[in-house]
Design an enzyme around this catalytic site. Sequence first.
Site, PDB file in Angstrom:
ATOM      1  N   HIS A  21       0.079  -0.790  -0.205  1.00  0.00           N
ATOM      2  CA  HIS A  21      -0.248  -0.197  -0.198  1.00  0.00           C
ATOM      3  C   HIS A  21       0.796   1.067  -0.204  1.00  0.00           C
ATOM      4  O   HIS A  21      -0.040   1.923  -0.426  1.00  0.00           O
ATOM      5  CB  HIS A  21      -0.871  -0.183   1.654  1.00  0.00           C
ATOM      6  CG  HIS A  21      -1.846   0.418   1.017  1.00  0.00           C
ATOM      7  ND1 HIS A  21      -2.270   2.305  -0.168  1.00  0.00           N
ATOM      8  CD2 HIS A  21      -3.140   0.637   1.608  1.00  0.00           C
ATOM      9  CE1 HIS A  21      -3.379   1.945   0.076  1.00  0.00           C
ATOM     10  NE2 HIS A  21      -4.245   1.956   1.149  1.00  0.00           N
ATOM     11  N   TYR A  40     -14.038   5.729   9.136  1.00  0.00           N
ATOM     12  CA  TYR A  40     -13.719   6.609   8.369  1.00  0.00           C
ATOM     13  C   TYR A  40     -13.571   5.843   6.364  1.00  0.00           C
ATOM     14  O   TYR A  40     -14.059   4.325   6.849  1.00  0.00           O
ATOM     15  CB  TYR A  40     -12.103   5.661   8.644  1.00  0.00           C
ATOM     16  CG  TYR A  40     -10.920   5.754   7.276  1.00  0.00           C
ATOM     17  CD1 TYR A  40      -9.984   6.969   8.576  1.00  0.00           C
ATOM     18  CD2 TYR A  40     -10.153   5.403   6.666  1.00  0.00           C
ATOM     19  CE1 TYR A  40      -8.445   6.933   7.517  1.00  0.00           C
ATOM     20  CE2 TYR A  40      -9.620   5.901   5.458  1.00  0.00           C
ATOM     21  CZ  TYR A  40      -8.573   6.556   6.223  1.00  0.00           C
ATOM     22  OH  TYR A  40      -6.952   7.271   5.525  1.00  0.00           O
ATOM     23  N   THR A  44      -4.989  10.714  -0.480  1.00  0.00           N
ATOM     24  CA  THR A  44      -6.117  10.655  -0.369  1.00  0.00           C
ATOM     25  C   THR A  44      -7.044  11.557   1.251  1.00  0.00           C
ATOM     26  O   THR A  44      -5.631  12.429   1.929  1.00  0.00           O
ATOM     27  CB  THR A  44      -6.636   9.672   0.497  1.00  0.00           C
ATOM     28  OG1 THR A  44      -5.611   8.518   1.773  1.00  0.00           O
ATOM     29  CG2 THR A  44      -6.412   8.231  -0.078  1.00  0.00           C
TER      30      THR A  44
END
Length: 767
Positions: free
Chosen positions: A472, A571, A584
Amino acid sequence: MAEAHQAVGFQFTVRPDGVELKLSQEVIKNIYLSGLTAWKKRAIQFKNGVLAGVYPASPSSWLIVVIAMMSSLYTRVDPSLGMIEAMKENLPYSRDCMSVQTRAVLSAILFATGLWLFLIYLLRYTLKALLSYHGWIFESHGKMSTSTKVWLTLVKMFSGRRPLLYSFQASLPRLPVPSVDDTIHRYLESVRPLLVSDEYDQMVTLAKEFKDSKAAQLQRYLILKSWWATNYVSDWWEEYIYLRSRSPIMVNSNFYIMDLLYITPTHRQAARAGNMVHAMLQYRRKLERGEHAPLRALGTVPMCSTQMERMFNTTRLPGIETDAVLHLTDRKHLIVYHKGRFFQVWLYTGGRHLLPSELELQFQRILNDTSEPQQGELKLAALTAGNRVPWARARSKYFSQGLNKVSLDAIESAAFFLTLDDEPQGYDQARPRSLDSYAKSLLHGKCYDRWFDKSFTLISYPNGKMGINVEHSWADAPIVGHMWEVNIMTTASTSVCRIPAGYSGRFQWSIIEASYVSAKRIADDVDFYGCLFHEFGKGLIKKCRTSPDAFIQMALQLAQFRDQGLFCLTYESSMTRMFRDGRTETVRSCTSEAVAFVKAMESNAQRLALFRKAADKHQNMYRLAMTGSGIDRHLLCLYIISKYLNVDSPFLKKVLSEPWRLSTSQTPQQQLNLVDIKKFPKYVGAGGGFGPVADDGYGVSYIIVGENLITFHISSKFSCPHTDSYRFGQHIQKAMLDIQALFTEEKQRQTVENGKHTPLENGKKHI
């Protein structure tokens, strides 16, 4: 060692009368073709670099400006207002090397070049100013004001023609730093429904103390960084959220993306893998040359492409205190794992990619290989699944020299990692929980059959299904989703024929297994449930005149309350790629309006009105996050600066310590619209998912597929007695239906009031 063939390029023999030299024409030809391809690639990269560097102008426009300036010399019209004449007078004069006419021509060319560069920067900054306007995002769906129409027209005018992948990078605006007052106000508003009065009053006191004492100093440093860096968040986000984490990245950080839900182009494992790898090589070639078209919102507003640079040839390297991301270029091999053995497969021959059939042959040879793993080879990849510090120490101790170093270098420099799995996976309508085992296989597998440090691991199953596990730190899901959508759609109908070619070589390992036990414990604790919601989809939700994402987020809040009996910090990820190097931002979905709606679902007659109010609030927060006015990235950066300055802030510590017990994300669908799913409804992806963020919470990823399908990927931990992924999935489905029933009831009431009562046999047909 397994070998496909050997080729001898040249042989020489020493004789009494001299040396006899024999050359292989085939190898010399391949060497020539490889060199020709390399130079051609460099030339294309240089050309595309120039095109992107002068965009939205073009190199030919320079020639037009030069010709225009040269023409002015003969028409005696001076558009330079005397600047060409001044430049001519200051050029060195010599009858032998430069005449008066030559100086005039050179001055005109220099002025034209300067004017051309000025016009390029003027166009870029005009486009950047236009792209800094975000009012269009806040307009109601389906309604576009006149000012937005004019703005879109201007953006199209200044965007040029046929942009390349990186053409808009210099024109993207910087991510703005929100004011401290706005961020604190939005933060307090977001936690109000989650805290009792005393706790909220204490948080207000901490926030006021921070704002009055330390905030101004930290904000000044952050604004300074925003002036200097292209993005004030992204580098710290990558370093402190991902690379400095010392916990395992398997399950905790890596995520997965599934194959097509219903379609399997071929059930031959080697053939499907060959098609997919070839498609990825084609994609990588266009990526390295910058030839992909940039993604644009509304087909006009460009989004940042920076994250795509590290898609291939990238590996996360373990460290004692922090990891690092290694990105290389032009690597021509692939690492394949099968039943505990590592293979190196070369991807090029004669200056070209191996064809799908040639790759299929290599993969089939690996599948047919019955040799046993060497000592320590079977579970070696578990090192990448465990804690980062032991892996860093093992890497330094055992992989710093010799064959181990050569083998590890081959893995870390490979284009990507491919696992030829030995257990079939995929969605099967006959098996109710087939999606669950498929997801767990992609997320963690056996803990030693994916190289979790690679930018992504491509996983191929014996029944032809595929998927990927993604590290990620280097990029977010939409970036990988772009590549994945291109490849699965372009290979969905590819045929294969067998012809021999290529080379693959076995690795030899000399270290023992490690980290497997801790990784296995994490994997076994993942409770997963995959849910295909067929009752309705985006089509019906839009007829309800609400955002599909807001609809689902309200359903998640309702499901969370029914499952746990309380609300929690939620979230939701949103993108900030309309800004340079954007990644993001967080949308805090549990708002006061959402809480009021959920509480009203059991009794209040105003449920639909409260739902619409909550959905509008959520949509507005999502838009604020997209346009740089989010909460959490700003507070994170202020906290990082406070640590650098040794400034203690109880408020920031409190904010950063709050757990996200419900973490959600929407997987983008059909970014490129390669297939019309109305005509081909079976060609739909299943989306992807991730592990739970909190030990006592849920991770929920969802993908809105076409008009009539929503897929939910739900994860939690077996070790938590209060969570159950299957139970939460049932709550989500019921919440979706209950919210849809509100609109059905309204439609029925309106029909009765209008005196045209018609019983609704199927609500979704009449909304």
